[in-house]
Scaffold this motif. Structure first.
Motif, mmCIF file in Angstrom:
data_model
loop_
_atom_site.group_PDB
_atom_site.id
_atom_site.type_symbol
_atom_site.label_atom_id
_atom_site.label_comp_id
_atom_site.label_asym_id
_atom_site.label_seq_id
_atom_site.Cartn_x
_atom_site.Cartn_y
_atom_site.Cartn_z
ATOM 1 N N LEU A 140 -12.678 18.232 -61.333
ATOM 2 C CA LEU A 140 -13.360 17.000 -60.942
ATOM 3 C C LEU A 140 -13.151 16.709 -59.457
ATOM 4 C CD1 LEU A 140 -12.566 14.746 -64.030
ATOM 5 C CD2 LEU A 140 -14.636 16.052 -63.555
ATOM 6 N N THR A 141 -14.114 16.030 -58.864
ATOM 7 C CA THR A 141 -14.106 15.797 -57.426
ATOM 8 C C THR A 141 -14.327 14.318 -57.107
ATOM 9 O OG1 THR A 141 -16.504 16.096 -57.147
ATOM 10 C CG2 THR A 141 -15.127 18.089 -57.103
ATOM 11 N N LEU A 196 -11.918 10.755 -66.773
ATOM 12 C CA LEU A 196 -11.747 11.553 -65.559
ATOM 13 C C LEU A 196 -10.282 11.826 -65.242
ATOM 14 C CD1 LEU A 196 -14.348 9.864 -63.147
ATOM 15 C CD2 LEU A 196 -14.711 11.703 -64.817
ATOM 16 N N CYS A 256 -6.200 10.604 -57.245
ATOM 17 C CA CYS A 256 -7.170 9.538 -56.999
ATOM 18 C C CYS A 256 -6.415 8.234 -56.742
ATOM 19 C CB CYS A 256 -8.099 9.365 -58.200
ATOM 20 S SG CYS A 256 -9.302 8.018 -57.994
ATOM 21 N N LEU A 289 -6.663 13.387 -61.453
ATOM 22 C CA LEU A 289 -7.949 13.822 -61.985
ATOM 23 C C LEU A 289 -7.785 15.083 -62.823
ATOM 24 C CD1 LEU A 289 -10.242 13.408 -58.835
ATOM 25 C CD2 LEU A 289 -10.022 11.847 -60.774
ATOM 26 N N LYS A 290 -8.635 15.227 -63.810
ATOM 27 C CA LYS A 290 -8.657 16.453 -64.603
ATOM 28 C C LYS A 290 -9.143 17.624 -63.746
ATOM 29 C CE LYS A 290 -9.500 14.205 -69.053
ATOM 30 N NZ LYS A 290 -10.433 14.086 -70.189
ATOM 31 N N ASP A 321 -6.304 16.554 -56.453
ATOM 32 C CA ASP A 321 -6.475 15.984 -57.791
ATOM 33 C C ASP A 321 -5.893 14.572 -57.893
ATOM 34 O OD1 ASP A 321 -3.777 16.479 -57.714
ATOM 35 O OD2 ASP A 321 -3.681 17.585 -59.609
ATOM 36 N N ASP A 336 -17.542 12.899 -58.518
ATOM 37 C CA ASP A 336 -17.495 12.446 -59.915
ATOM 38 C C ASP A 336 -16.916 11.032 -60.009
ATOM 39 O OD1 ASP A 336 -18.386 14.973 -61.153
ATOM 40 O OD2 ASP A 336 -16.476 15.744 -60.390
ATOM 41 N N ASN A 366 -14.664 7.071 -68.465
ATOM 42 C CA ASN A 366 -15.386 8.342 -68.300
ATOM 43 C C ASN A 366 -14.476 9.556 -68.448
ATOM 44 O OD1 ASN A 366 -18.337 7.637 -67.327
ATOM 45 N ND2 ASN A 366 -16.960 6.175 -66.312
#
Length: 346
Positions: free
Chosen positions: A254-255, A171, A304, A250-251, A302, A258, A169
């Protein structure tokens, strides 16, 4: 469609081969008729496998030499041979089976440079009739022409489960750090390291140049953004199980929502991969002895952190092979795998 399929297991006396025989003995549509072991040739299969101590499926079945394959033909062959052994017999074997499921590292890669670095005994070509496919049941579309089905490595597939929704996706970007911890059975029965050396201990197994890393790096093909992987494997004080911790960035914008949406969408229909929510995290005790994998995510800013746990001998090897065979036979993915529980440990 046939109701029963004949099967052979090559390398049936090792941890994975023994586990595969146990799983297939419970399968309603697959009949194991041949099990190879050079060291145990002529011995009764079920007398050598601890999980058959109190019951028998085929008391008359004995381990055979690979040379005896020339007299038979099987619908399915499952190869649990050590790396480098399958290429020595792949040409005659291609005439002895309809489909070959390969659980070793041989033929996972078409790239010569990867094979030279990690699987130097694997030749660059296959017999012309052996169309090959690398297959992860949850992600890969079946190639109906494929006769050689290559299953992923155990630490590789646990890492893929932890990262696939993020990369697919788009992300994440930049460097991904993967920390994989594995139990002693992952080293196989021939390992020089005893479990006594691992007990009450924890250490680095291998960093940067592990042979499973190139499988994870294939995720780059799903992303338009450049990704870089750092992979390290560690030895756990446990007999079986893999626990992967993957750190990614993460880009912007984004959270956690997402991330949750991506994982839920990817795994909501996967019968064996479970995305945990509400603060739950994967554990080894909940997956060992089963074909299930657990996945969870945590987000801070940011960063993950995605986690995965699975049983290296089942979801990482034998169970994955049964699941793949089910799909290629047109059966439900769960066929013969529903009844797994801790009582079945070898």
């Amino acid at each position: 469609m046939k109701t029963t399929y004949s099967a052979a297991i090559l390398g049936g006396s090792g941890f994975v081969g023994g586990e595969l025989y146990r799983l297939l003995s419970m399968h309603p549509h697959i009949d194991v008729q041949f099990v190879s072991s050079e060291s145990k040739k002529g011995l009764a299969v079920e007398r050598q496998l601890r999980s058959f101590r109190h019951h028998n499926d085929k008391p008359g079945l004995k381990f055979s030499s690979l040379s005896e394959l020339k007299n038979s033909h099987f619908d399915l062959v499952f190869s649990c041979l050590p790396n480098g052994k399958l290429p020595q017999i792949i040409s005659p074997l291609s005439e002895r089976c309809t489909r070959l499921f390969n659980l070793s590292g041989d033929y996972r890669f078409a790239e010569d440079e990867i094979n030279q670095a990690h699987y130097p005994a694997t030749p660059g070509s296959l017999p012309p009739q052996m169309v090959s496919q690398y297959f992860v049941p949850e992600f890969t579309a079946q190639d109906s022409t494929a006769r050689l089905i290559n299953l992923p490595g155990c630490m590789a597939v646990a890492s893929l489960y932890a990262l696939y929704p993020l990369v697919k996706n788009e992300l994440v970007c930049g460097r991904i750090f993967v920390d994989a911890k594995t139990g002693s059975s992952g080293a196989g029965k021939s390992s020089a390291e005893t479990h006594a050396e691992r007990a009450n201990n924890f250490r680095l197994h291998k960093a940067f140049a592990h042979r499973h890393a190139p499988e994870i790096e294939k995720l780059q093909q799903l992303s338009r953004d450049p990704l870089a992987l750092t992979f390290a494997a560690f030895s756990l004080d446990t007999a079986r199980g893999i626990y992967v911790s993957a750190y990614s960035t993460l880009k912007p914008g984004l959270t956690a929502a997402d991330v949750r949406q991506a994982f839920f969408s990817e795994y909501q229909h996967a019968p064996f991969v479970h995305y945990l929510k509400n603060g739950q995290v994967p554990m080894l005790k909940t997956v060992c002895g089963t074909n299930h994998a657990e996945v969870a995510t945590l987000v801070e800013g940011d960063t993950c952190l995605s986690l995965c746990s699975l049983d290296n001998l089942i979801k990482g090897a034998a169970g994955q092979a049964v699941q793949a065979a089910n799909l290629y036979l047109g059966l439900e993915a769960i066929c013969g795998l529903q009844q797994l529980n801790e009582a079945g440990w070898p």
